[in-house]
Design a protein around this motif. Structure first.
Motif, PDB file in Angstrom:
ATOM      1  N   VAL A  12     -65.954  14.206  55.541  1.00 42.59           N
ATOM      2  CA  VAL A  12     -63.884  13.821  55.925  1.00 42.59           C
ATOM      3  C   VAL A  12     -63.983  13.174  57.374  1.00 42.59           C
ATOM      4  N   SER A  13     -65.077  12.887  57.893  1.00 39.94           N
ATOM      5  CA  SER A  13     -65.127  12.301  59.539  1.00 39.94           C
ATOM      6  C   SER A  13     -66.562  12.174  59.919  1.00 39.94           C
ATOM      7  N   HIS A  14     -67.520  11.890  59.361  1.00 42.25           N
ATOM      8  CA  HIS A  14     -68.244  11.343  59.710  1.00 42.25           C
ATOM      9  C   HIS A  14     -68.049   9.971  60.302  1.00 42.25           C
ATOM     10  N   GLY A  15     -68.684   8.930  61.017  1.00 38.62           N
ATOM     11  CA  GLY A  15     -68.699   7.366  61.272  1.00 38.62           C
ATOM     12  C   GLY A  15     -66.532   7.302  61.697  1.00 38.62           C
ATOM     13  N   VAL A  71     -67.961   3.145  57.270  1.00 40.66           N
ATOM     14  CA  VAL A  71     -68.499   3.736  56.294  1.00 40.66           C
ATOM     15  C   VAL A  71     -70.123   4.263  55.583  1.00 40.66           C
ATOM     16  N   GLU A  72     -70.992   2.642  56.677  1.00 37.35           N
ATOM     17  CA  GLU A  72     -72.036   2.590  56.303  1.00 37.35           C
ATOM     18  C   GLU A  72     -72.801   3.599  56.877  1.00 37.35           C
ATOM     19  N   GLN A  73     -72.166   4.103  58.112  1.00 33.32           N
ATOM     20  CA  GLN A  73     -72.537   5.985  58.592  1.00 33.32           C
ATOM     21  C   GLN A  73     -71.871   6.351  57.765  1.00 33.32           C
ATOM     22  N   GLY A  80     -77.350  12.410  53.860  1.00 31.14           N
ATOM     23  CA  GLY A  80     -79.369  13.097  54.896  1.00 31.14           C
ATOM     24  C   GLY A  80     -80.057  11.430  55.397  1.00 31.14           C
ATOM     25  N   GLY A  81     -79.515  10.370  55.828  1.00 26.67           N
ATOM     26  CA  GLY A  81     -80.451   9.459  56.134  1.00 26.67           C
ATOM     27  C   GLY A  81     -79.981   8.921  56.583  1.00 26.67           C
ATOM     28  N   THR A  82     -80.825   7.730  57.711  1.00 28.06           N
ATOM     29  CA  THR A  82     -80.839   7.216  59.513  1.00 28.06           C
ATOM     30  C   THR A  82     -80.076   6.302  59.471  1.00 28.06           C
ATOM     31  N   HIS A  83     -80.700   5.364  57.914  1.00 25.75           N
ATOM     32  CA  HIS A  83     -79.706   3.831  57.767  1.00 25.75           C
ATOM     33  C   HIS A  83     -79.037   3.941  56.091  1.00 25.75           C
ATOM     34  N   GLY A  84     -77.749   3.200  56.390  1.00 31.69           N
ATOM     35  CA  GLY A  84     -77.102   3.306  55.581  1.00 31.69           C
ATOM     36  C   GLY A  84     -76.368   1.712  55.209  1.00 31.69           C
ATOM     37  N   PHE A  85     -76.350   0.897  53.670  1.00 34.35           N
ATOM     38  CA  PHE A  85     -76.347  -0.193  53.689  1.00 34.35           C
ATOM     39  C   PHE A  85     -74.500  -0.236  52.573  1.00 34.35           C
ATOM     40  N   LEU A 257     -63.464   2.856  49.722  1.00 33.69           N
ATOM     41  CA  LEU A 257     -64.159   3.801  50.772  1.00 33.69           C
ATOM     42  C   LEU A 257     -64.446   5.327  51.092  1.00 33.69           C
ATOM     43  N   LEU A 258     -64.034   5.460  52.875  1.00 33.35           N
ATOM     44  CA  LEU A 258     -64.024   5.847  53.341  1.00 33.35           C
ATOM     45  C   LEU A 258     -62.874   7.267  53.052  1.00 33.35           C
ATOM     46  N   ARG A 259     -62.128   5.880  52.434  1.00 31.72           N
ATOM     47  CA  ARG A 259     -60.658   7.044  52.095  1.00 31.72           C
ATOM     48  C   ARG A 259     -61.244   7.972  51.138  1.00 31.72           C
ATOM     49  N   GLY A 260     -62.124   7.825  50.279  1.00 33.60           N
ATOM     50  CA  GLY A 260     -62.652   8.052  49.175  1.00 33.60           C
ATOM     51  C   GLY A 260     -63.988   9.763  49.306  1.00 33.60           C
TER      52      GLY A 260
END
Length: 408
Positions: A12-15, A71-73, A80-85, A257-260
């Motif tokens: 819902v809210s991370h990032g 959205v990458e965050q 459950g990872g550290t890096h998102g792309f 994507l954030l919304r989805g």
């Protein structure tokens, strides 16, 4: 937000957390369309590595953009990872993953039932043009993966479940085998989403998604994602995404994507509930010869699904007991299910892989892995399940009608 919070909360809210130092912030991340960002002053010692999006610092949108950064965050947190792309498509994400992990002369072991686009990429680009050898194996048996690994194997690439045969591989066991031989394990988690499966927690080094599917969930944005815990791998992925290839996700698609992702948990629960009902209905239908859904006890890897997944997802396949003319009649008389490629949206989609998504694969290769002309793949949406079942009844009735019509 801590990664210790539940995945439903992170979705819902991370990032997008308000900035506590200013006492204000956007509840929903805005769409930052700026292609470039003003610098406070000329700094002759500034390098790209000095610009840190985590501190709200941005230089140029190809390198990083506030909406994409958010959205990458979130994608990293969900897996459950550290890096998102975030990438312009799932294909772009997988291509980047391969380019970051293999070089000419290297060897890859891959599932023989990969998505047709991924398999075609491996065969046409990496094998024929980049001199990378690929061995396709039935990874439902971990022993086949181990037997195929060589001294020059750098990457093992898996999907689980596969598309469209819903085959599973043991992520934990294959991760152990890959690491024992010095190879990395990448897993395409598109069909399950982070709500139903977490490959990094099971030992994978890299997770891929077509965010076009469940993560976005509304069939209105094309995108892809990679998530990893490996700092060295993340550095290579970042260079390829931002500098060498420039295949990043655009700000507007990042916003979608954030919304989805905000509704991903509730959507996945409904997708799965509907898919289970439909799978049970199909399994009992006299015009169906087999049903492929990991949530059915009849699935040959049902126990593995229960062990490594927290859900069974919303995609299933079934084989019509008939011929291609029956498939045409069945699909042509549906009203609620839309005949279309792709999956993971709120609406129900249906397709014939042999004539649509997997048509580029030669017939003998398709049939060798079990993709027949009468195999039908269903992406079960979140409509009322009784309406979906009634629509399937309509399709089966049409097949019956063609059989009962007198010959001219």
């Amino acid at each position: 937000m801590s990664h210790d919070s539940h995945v439903e909360t992170r979705a819902v809210s991370h990032g997008e957390e308000p900035a506590p130092e200013t006492g204000r912030g956007d509840v929903v991340s805005p769409i930052h369309l700026a292609s470039t960002f003003a610098l406070p002053a000329l700094d002759t010692g500034l390098s790209l590595e000095d610009v840190d999006p985590a501190r709200g610092e941005f230089l140029y949108s190809r390198l990083s953009n506030p909406t994409r950064h958010a959205v990458e965050q979130r994608l990293a947190a969900l897996e459950g990872g550290t890096h998102g792309f975030a990438f312009s498509s799932g294909t772009a994400a997988i291509n980047t993953a391969l380019l970051a992990t293999v070089e000419p002369g290297d060897h890859v072991v891959a599932f023989d039932d990969l998505y047709a686009g991924t398999r075609r990429m491996l065969e046409e680009l990496f094998v024929k043009r980049l001199n990378v050898e690929v061995s396709f194996v039935d990874a439902t048996d971990t022993g086949n993966v181990e037997a195929a690994i060589r001294e020059d194997t750098r990457l093992v690439w898996m999907e689980t479940p596969t598309n469209p045969l819903m085959k599973l591989c043991d992520i934990g066991a294959i991760a152990s085998v890959a690491h024992e031989h010095g190879a990395l394990l990448g897993v395409d988690n598109t069909f399950m989403s982070p709500l139903c499966q977490r490959p990094l927690a099971l030992g994978a080094d890299l997770v891929a998604h077509s965010t076009t599917k469940y993560l976005n969930g509304h069939s209105d944005s094309v995108g892809g994602a990679l998530v990893t815990d490996c700092d060295e791998l993340a550095e290579s992925l970042g260079f390829l995404q931002q500098v060498a290839l420039g295949n990043m996700l655009a700000p507007f698609d990042s916003y979608l994507l954030l919304r989805g992702t905000k509704t991903l948990p509730v959507r996945m629960r409904q997708h799965e509930a509907n898919a289970r009902r439909i799978a049970e209905y199909l399994e009992d239908h006299e015009q169906v010869s087999r049903v492929l859904y990991p949530g059915l006890e009849s699935h040959p890897q049902y126990d593995l699904a229960r062990e490594q997944q927290t859900g069974f997802g919303g995609v299933l396949s079934f084989e019509l007991d008939g011929d291609i003319d029956d498939v045409v009649a069945f699909l042509g008389n549906l009203e609620q299910f839309t005949l279309a490629v792709s999956l993971g949206g709120v609406e129900s989609l249906i397709e014939c892989p042999a004539a649509m998504t997997h048509e580029p694969i030669p017939r003998e290769e398709r049939e060798a892995v079990g993709i027949t002309d009468t195999l039908i793949r269903v992406s079960v949406g979140i409509e009322h399940v009784e309406d979906l079942l009634a629509d399937l009844d309509r399709g089966f009735a049409a097949v019956d009608a063609t059989h009962q019509s007198p010959s001219p």
